[in-house]
Design a protein around this motif. Structure first.
Motif, PDB file in Angstrom:
ATOM      1  N   ILE A  41       0.546  -1.751  -9.500  1.00 50.33           N
ATOM      2  CA  ILE A  41      -0.287  -2.811  -8.951  1.00 50.33           C
ATOM      3  C   ILE A  41       0.617  -3.953  -8.495  1.00 50.33           C
ATOM      4  O   ILE A  41       1.788  -4.012  -8.873  1.00 50.33           O
ATOM      5  CB  ILE A  41      -1.314  -3.335  -9.974  1.00 50.33           C
ATOM      6  N   ARG A  79       1.368  -7.803  -8.738  1.00 48.82           N
ATOM      7  CA  ARG A  79       1.098  -8.984  -9.567  1.00 48.82           C
ATOM      8  C   ARG A  79       0.844 -10.172  -8.627  1.00 48.82           C
ATOM      9  O   ARG A  79       1.650 -10.456  -7.744  1.00 48.82           O
ATOM     10  CB  ARG A  79       2.282  -9.251 -10.485  1.00 48.82           C
ATOM     11  N   SER A 115       1.319  -0.656 -14.089  1.00 48.31           N
ATOM     12  CA  SER A 115       0.142  -1.234 -14.743  1.00 48.31           C
ATOM     13  C   SER A 115       0.060  -0.906 -16.227  1.00 48.31           C
ATOM     14  O   SER A 115      -0.561  -1.638 -16.989  1.00 48.31           O
ATOM     15  CB  SER A 115      -1.133  -0.789 -14.047  1.00 48.31           C
ATOM     16  N   ILE A 155       2.577   1.583  -3.496  1.00 46.21           N
ATOM     17  CA  ILE A 155       1.620   2.035  -4.503  1.00 46.21           C
ATOM     18  C   ILE A 155       1.329   3.516  -4.339  1.00 46.21           C
ATOM     19  O   ILE A 155       1.270   4.265  -5.319  1.00 46.21           O
ATOM     20  CB  ILE A 155       0.341   1.187  -4.445  1.00 46.21           C
ATOM     21  N   GLN A 169       0.829  -1.205   0.000  1.00 50.01           N
ATOM     22  CA  GLN A 169       0.000   0.000   0.000  1.00 50.01           C
ATOM     23  C   GLN A 169       0.868   1.262   0.000  1.00 50.01           C
ATOM     24  O   GLN A 169       0.589   2.208  -0.740  1.00 50.01           O
ATOM     25  CB  GLN A 169      -0.915  -0.007   1.215  1.00 50.01           C
TER      26      GLN A 169
END
Length: 64
Positions: free
Chosen positions: A28, A30, A39, A17, A14
């Motif tokens: 993102i 994977r 992404s 990102i 988190q």
């Protein structure tokens, strides 16, 4: 946190990102290997460690 501390830190998916978002990248995780990827391009940004966290230097290093 200063730049050096950030590069030495281990961060959650988190947090990684959220950082990527600040530099204009939509990242993102994977599912197959928990790698953090861009992404749009599919490029790997960082790999998760055994605890599912990311090395800050890998995340930051990809952009600076």
């Amino acid at each position: 946190m200063n730049y050096f501390e950030a590069t030495e830190a281990h961060i959650t998916a988190q947090e990684a990102i959220a950082f990527c978002r600040t530099v204009g990248v939509v990242a993102i995780v994977r599912e197959s290997d928990r790698a953090l990827i861009d992404s749009e391009s599919g490029d790997r940004i960082a790999e998760a460690d055994d605890h599912g966290e990311y090395y800050g230097g890998d995340v930051i290093g990809g952009f600076y």
